[in-house]
Design an enzyme around this catalytic site. Structure first.
Site, PDB file in Angstrom:
ATOM      1  N   LYS A 231       0.821  -1.208   0.000  1.00 60.69           N
ATOM      2  CA  LYS A 231       0.000   0.000   0.000  1.00 60.69           C
ATOM      3  C   LYS A 231       0.861   1.267   0.000  1.00 60.69           C
ATOM      4  CE  LYS A 231      -4.013  -2.078   0.045  1.00 60.69           C
ATOM      5  NZ  LYS A 231      -4.873  -2.198   1.227  1.00 60.69           N
ATOM      6  N   ARG A 265      -3.839 -10.383   4.486  1.00 62.64           N
ATOM      7  CA  ARG A 265      -4.049 -10.435   3.027  1.00 62.64           C
ATOM      8  C   ARG A 265      -2.811  -9.857   2.350  1.00 62.64           C
ATOM      9  NH1 ARG A 265      -6.009  -7.255  -1.237  1.00 62.64           N
ATOM     10  NH2 ARG A 265      -7.399  -8.350  -2.701  1.00 62.64           N
TER      11      ARG A 265
END
Length: 286
Positions: A231, A265
């Protein structure tokens, strides 16, 4: 090879009835591997859109020890620029690959905010619904999940980033709304997983705050999934492109695990599993 044999389709949702409980009983967090059959996902858009590539990716993650494969056919990239697609577009991308990946034997979750797509995936043997809008975008989603009796991942999201808000308060209010929707639809509470939505509708600082204060979501008494993989907040600390953020992803995921996350995840299954196992081994020596 263009496709794998389709498995016999189980009763709708039956594959997911016990999968969550089994995964959460393990001492280490479960590892969910990302499989994007999209042309435009922020990290790997286009890499696995062809069926052969998708099957190869799924097999590689299974060899690496993945616990869940999360298939998405619409980019929900956590920054501006994601291109919305129709349910027909998602289904066209999923049909050549979904049943074949399910046939590999690892639980599959379907990453979609559309009830129509989730229903199709469950009919093909997917075990878990993963809704990046936490049951709040498609009114048909909660009744579908309730009727099928499958686990659902409820992710926090926002249409717009607002650096001035108290992001933790916003997340708690969002989850309360989602849980109310779930309860009214008849979704069993033990089928719900919360996801703080790292990067979604948040500044980099807010994403890091959500990770640092993850334990505050213990108030809901529900398992938490964290997906910090590659991210953008990582680049705010150490400038890097998405595929250069493995170390930052692992750092974030280890902190999340220490703060109680039960599912991680990730795009990088082998490396994440190794980090979790080593951290757990060290912690066990105290």
């Amino acid at each position: 090879m263009n496709a794998l044999p389709s498995p016999s389709v189980p009763p709708a949702g039956s594959a997911g009835r016990d999968v969550l409980r089994t995964l959460l009983e393990r001492p280490l967090p479960a590892v969910m591997g990302v499989l994007n059959v999209t042309p435009d996902s922020f990290s790997d858009g286009g890499d696995f859109i062809a069926p052969d590539q998708a099957f190869e990716r799924a097999r590689a993650m299974i060899a690496d020890g993945v616990d869940i494969i999360d298939i998405g056919a619409e980019s929900t990239r956590p920054y501006k620029g994601a291109k919305a697609v129709t349910a027909e577009d998602e289904l066209a991308r999923l049909r050549p690959v979904l049943s074949g990946v399910v046939a590999l034997g690892v639980p599959v979750s379907i990453d979609s905010m559309k009830a129509e797509v989730v229903a199709f995936a469950l009919d093909q043997g997917a075990a878990i619904a993963n809704d990046v809008w936490g049951l709040q975008r498609d009114a048909a989603m909660a009744p579908l999940v309730a009727a099928r009796g499958v686990p659902v991942i409820v992710m926090h999201n926002r249409d717009n980033v607002d650096s001035a808000i108290d992001i933790i308060a916003d997340m708690k209010a969002f989850f309360l709304r989602s849980l109310d929707i779930a309860a009214k639809a008849g979704i069993a509470r033990d089928k719900i997983v919360l996801d703080p939505g790292i990067g979604f509708g948040k500044t980099a600082e807010q994403s890091m705050t959500a990770l640092a204060r993850l334990r505050e979501f213990d108030m809901f008494g529900l398992p938490v999934l964290v997906g910090a993989s590659r991210k953008r907040f990582i680049a705010s600390v150490s400038p890097s492109e998405p595929k250069e953020r493995l170390a930052g992803s692992i750092a974030a995921h280890l902190i999340a695990a220490q703060r109680g996350a039960r599912i991680i995840r990730t795009h990088d299954v082998a490396e994440t599993l190794q980090a979790l196992r080593v951290a757990n081994a060290i912690e066990s020596k105290q």
